[in-house]
Design a protein around this motif. Structure first.
Motif, PDB file in Angstrom:
ATOM      1  N   SER A  78       1.890   1.475   8.932  1.00 29.97           N
ATOM      2  CA  SER A  78       0.868   0.432   9.031  1.00 29.97           C
ATOM      3  C   SER A  78       0.100   0.672  10.329  1.00 29.97           C
ATOM      4  O   SER A  78       0.712   0.749  11.397  1.00 29.97           O
ATOM      5  CB  SER A  78       1.513  -0.953   9.050  1.00 29.97           C
ATOM      6  N   VAL A  79      -1.217   0.797  10.225  1.00 31.64           N
ATOM      7  CA  VAL A  79      -2.033   1.103  11.395  1.00 31.64           C
ATOM      8  C   VAL A  79      -3.243   0.192  11.451  1.00 31.64           C
ATOM      9  O   VAL A  79      -3.648  -0.385  10.433  1.00 31.64           O
ATOM     10  CB  VAL A  79      -2.490   2.576  11.394  1.00 31.64           C
ATOM     11  N   GLN A  80      -3.802   0.096  12.619  1.00 29.24           N
ATOM     12  CA  GLN A  80      -5.014  -0.674  12.813  1.00 29.24           C
ATOM     13  C   GLN A  80      -6.228   0.155  12.400  1.00 29.24           C
ATOM     14  O   GLN A  80      -6.216   1.389  12.458  1.00 29.24           O
ATOM     15  CB  GLN A  80      -5.156  -1.068  14.284  1.00 29.24           C
ATOM     16  N   ALA A  81      -7.260  -0.543  11.976  1.00 36.37           N
ATOM     17  CA  ALA A  81      -8.523   0.131  11.636  1.00 36.37           C
ATOM     18  C   ALA A  81      -9.008   0.939  12.848  1.00 36.37           C
ATOM     19  O   ALA A  81      -8.800   0.538  13.998  1.00 36.37           O
ATOM     20  CB  ALA A  81      -9.558  -0.886  11.214  1.00 36.37           C
ATOM     21  N   GLU A  82      -9.635   2.048  12.572  1.00 37.89           N
ATOM     22  CA  GLU A  82     -10.135   3.013  13.569  1.00 37.89           C
ATOM     23  C   GLU A  82      -9.031   3.911  14.117  1.00 37.89           C
ATOM     24  O   GLU A  82      -9.315   4.820  14.903  1.00 37.89           O
ATOM     25  CB  GLU A  82     -10.868   2.339  14.728  1.00 37.89           C
ATOM     26  N   GLY A  83      -7.794   3.675  13.685  1.00 39.02           N
ATOM     27  CA  GLY A  83      -6.711   4.521  14.136  1.00 39.02           C
ATOM     28  C   GLY A  83      -6.622   5.815  13.351  1.00 39.02           C
ATOM     29  O   GLY A  83      -7.416   6.068  12.427  1.00 39.02           O
ATOM     30  N   THR A 134      -6.119   2.192   2.599  1.00 42.24           N
ATOM     31  CA  THR A 134      -4.785   1.709   2.241  1.00 42.24           C
ATOM     32  C   THR A 134      -4.394   2.182   0.855  1.00 42.24           C
ATOM     33  O   THR A 134      -5.208   2.134  -0.084  1.00 42.24           O
ATOM     34  CB  THR A 134      -4.762   0.172   2.296  1.00 42.24           C
ATOM     35  N   THR A 168      -0.931   1.665   5.218  1.00 43.16           N
ATOM     36  CA  THR A 168      -1.589   0.362   5.216  1.00 43.16           C
ATOM     37  C   THR A 168      -2.469   0.270   6.454  1.00 43.16           C
ATOM     38  O   THR A 168      -1.987   0.448   7.575  1.00 43.16           O
ATOM     39  CB  THR A 168      -0.565  -0.770   5.212  1.00 43.16           C
ATOM     40  N   VAL A 169      -3.747  -0.019   6.232  1.00 47.92           N
ATOM     41  CA  VAL A 169      -4.710  -0.125   7.324  1.00 47.92           C
ATOM     42  C   VAL A 169      -5.233  -1.557   7.374  1.00 47.92           C
ATOM     43  O   VAL A 169      -5.706  -2.091   6.373  1.00 47.92           O
ATOM     44  CB  VAL A 169      -5.879   0.852   7.147  1.00 47.92           C
ATOM     45  N   SER A 170      -5.122  -2.179   8.527  1.00 46.27           N
ATOM     46  CA  SER A 170      -5.574  -3.571   8.647  1.00 46.27           C
ATOM     47  C   SER A 170      -6.471  -3.752   9.859  1.00 46.27           C
ATOM     48  O   SER A 170      -6.572  -2.847  10.694  1.00 46.27           O
ATOM     49  CB  SER A 170      -4.372  -4.494   8.738  1.00 46.27           C
ATOM     50  N   PRO A 190      -9.694  -0.155   6.179  1.00 52.48           N
ATOM     51  CA  PRO A 190      -8.789  -0.823   5.240  1.00 52.48           C
ATOM     52  C   PRO A 190      -8.813  -0.225   3.832  1.00 52.48           C
ATOM     53  O   PRO A 190      -7.793  -0.247   3.134  1.00 52.48           O
ATOM     54  CB  PRO A 190      -9.299  -2.267   5.247  1.00 52.48           C
TER      55      PRO A 190
END
Length: 118
Positions: free
Chosen positions: A10-15, A86, A116-118, A83
């Motif tokens: 699970s990663v943050q957007a732009e990662g 994902t 998963t991108v959030s 996102p």
């Protein structure tokens, strides 16, 4: 042929994220290796493919595919994640000639790794 994916997270957007697929049992030749993504209710979508000579045949923007011949590991480097990236990511191999577009034309699959991108 056995394929085992790893690296999903699970990663943050732009990662960024790098997936790995440990491959074994692939006979000598010119296999096509690739990464596909699947989200619920949709077919598996081609993300990146490469031929047996290490040439990238296809790669979506922000994605790159590489293969380490010494360790027999296929990688998918993903950058600037959004996102919409994902999904479950699968590694696939086709032993026949050609590097097709559709998942149905690949013969061997790993179990998948979730991104998963959030």
């Amino acid at each position: 042929v056995q394929l085992v994916e790893s690296g999903g997270d699970s990663v943050q957007a732009e990662g960024s994220l790098r997936l790995a697929c440990a491959a074994s049992g692939i006979p000598y030749g010119d296999p096509c290796m690739g990464w596909f993504r699947q989200v619920p209710g949709k077919e598996r979508e081609r993300i990146a493919t490469m031929d047996g000579y290490g040439r990238t045949i296809y790669a979506k923007t922000r994605f790159s595919i590489t293969y380490d011949k010494d360790t027999n590991v296929l990688y998918l480097q993903m950058t600037s994640l959004v996102p919409e990236d994902t999904g479950m990511y699968y590694c696939a191999v086709r032993l026949n000639s050609g590097c097709p577009v559709f998942a149905k034309d690949f013969q061997y699959w790993g179990q998948g790794t979730q991104v998963t991108v959030s």
